[in-house]
Design a protein around this motif. Structure first.
Motif, PDB file in Angstrom:
ATOM      1  N   SER A 150      -4.461   3.588 -10.679  1.00 45.85           N
ATOM      2  CA  SER A 150      -5.717   3.765  -9.942  1.00 45.85           C
ATOM      3  C   SER A 150      -6.421   5.064 -10.333  1.00 45.85           C
ATOM      4  N   ALA A 151      -5.642   6.072 -10.698  1.00 46.12           N
ATOM      5  CA  ALA A 151      -6.217   7.362 -11.094  1.00 46.12           C
ATOM      6  C   ALA A 151      -6.747   7.347 -12.526  1.00 46.12           C
ATOM      7  N   GLY A 152      -6.510   6.220 -13.235  1.00 43.85           N
ATOM      8  CA  GLY A 152      -7.042   6.113 -14.590  1.00 43.85           C
ATOM      9  C   GLY A 152      -6.154   6.665 -15.684  1.00 43.85           C
ATOM     10  N   LEU A 153      -4.922   6.941 -15.388  1.00 46.98           N
ATOM     11  CA  LEU A 153      -4.012   7.438 -16.424  1.00 46.98           C
ATOM     12  C   LEU A 153      -3.870   6.385 -17.522  1.00 46.98           C
ATOM     13  N   GLY A 154      -3.970   6.821 -18.756  1.00 50.76           N
ATOM     14  CA  GLY A 154      -3.798   5.925 -19.885  1.00 50.76           C
ATOM     15  C   GLY A 154      -5.044   5.204 -20.317  1.00 50.76           C
ATOM     16  N   LYS A 155      -6.164   5.441 -19.642  1.00 47.34           N
ATOM     17  CA  LYS A 155      -7.425   4.756 -20.023  1.00 47.34           C
ATOM     18  C   LYS A 155      -8.044   5.410 -21.216  1.00 47.34           C
TER      19      LYS A 155
END
Length: 168
Positions: free
Chosen positions: A163-168
């Motif tokens: 949800s925090a966008g890690l890995g995007k």
């Protein structure tokens, strides 16, 4: 969510359904070779474990076996006042990787109240589980992915990181 024997089936189903998505997430993390993975995981570990009480769940102890090292076997046997060979004979076997693991699940040492009867002497693998506060978590990403199917806390940590966008 509070994880208990009554809600663990719901967790098992949700984690099974989300596993393909989680595998893709872990593949992205691995492929990007993120350098600050520990800084992402460790605060989430602390945050999630403020809310989740392992004694309400015990899913890890009910479904999986830790690896027992020779040091673990010696320590536990001494505590139980039996020979290490007797501990192995009664409770352990060698798995396909050549590691000592429990003969059956749930763990022999798990009480009906989810307390461990050998808690102060438990294997190192149990002491460190679920490993989400471990240094260099990048080195155990496959294990962490597998733990999303066993430990609601790991599942929650991964959901928050996605949800925090890690890995995007």
């Amino acid at each position: 969510m509070i994880y208990t024997e009554e809600t663990i089936d719901q967790f098992n189903e949700e984690s099974r359904l989300k596993y393909p998505e989680n595998r893709k997430f872990f593949d992205r993390i691995k492929n990007k070779k993120l350098k600050n993975l520990d800084q992402a995981f460790h605060p989430k570990h602390d945050e999630v474990f403020e809310k989740i009480d392992c004694l309400n769940c015990g899913n890890c102890c009910k479904t999986t076996s830790p690896v027992f090292t020779d040091i673990d076997i010696d320590r536990i046997a001494k505590h139980l006042r039996i020979r290490p060979a007797e501990l192995v004979k009664q409770h352990l076997h060698l798995d396909s990787d050549g590691d000592f693991v429990l003969n059956s699940s749930p763990c022999t040492f798990l009480g009906s109240d989810n307390y461990c009867s050998i808690y102060d002497y438990r294997p190192k693998a149990c002491r460190e589980y679920p490993h989400t506060d471990r240094k260099n978590i990048a080195s155990i990403l496959p294990l962490t992915l597998e733990n999303t199917k066993v430990c609601p806390a790991v599942f929650e940590i991964v959901e928050q990181l996605k949800s925090a966008g890690l890995g995007k």
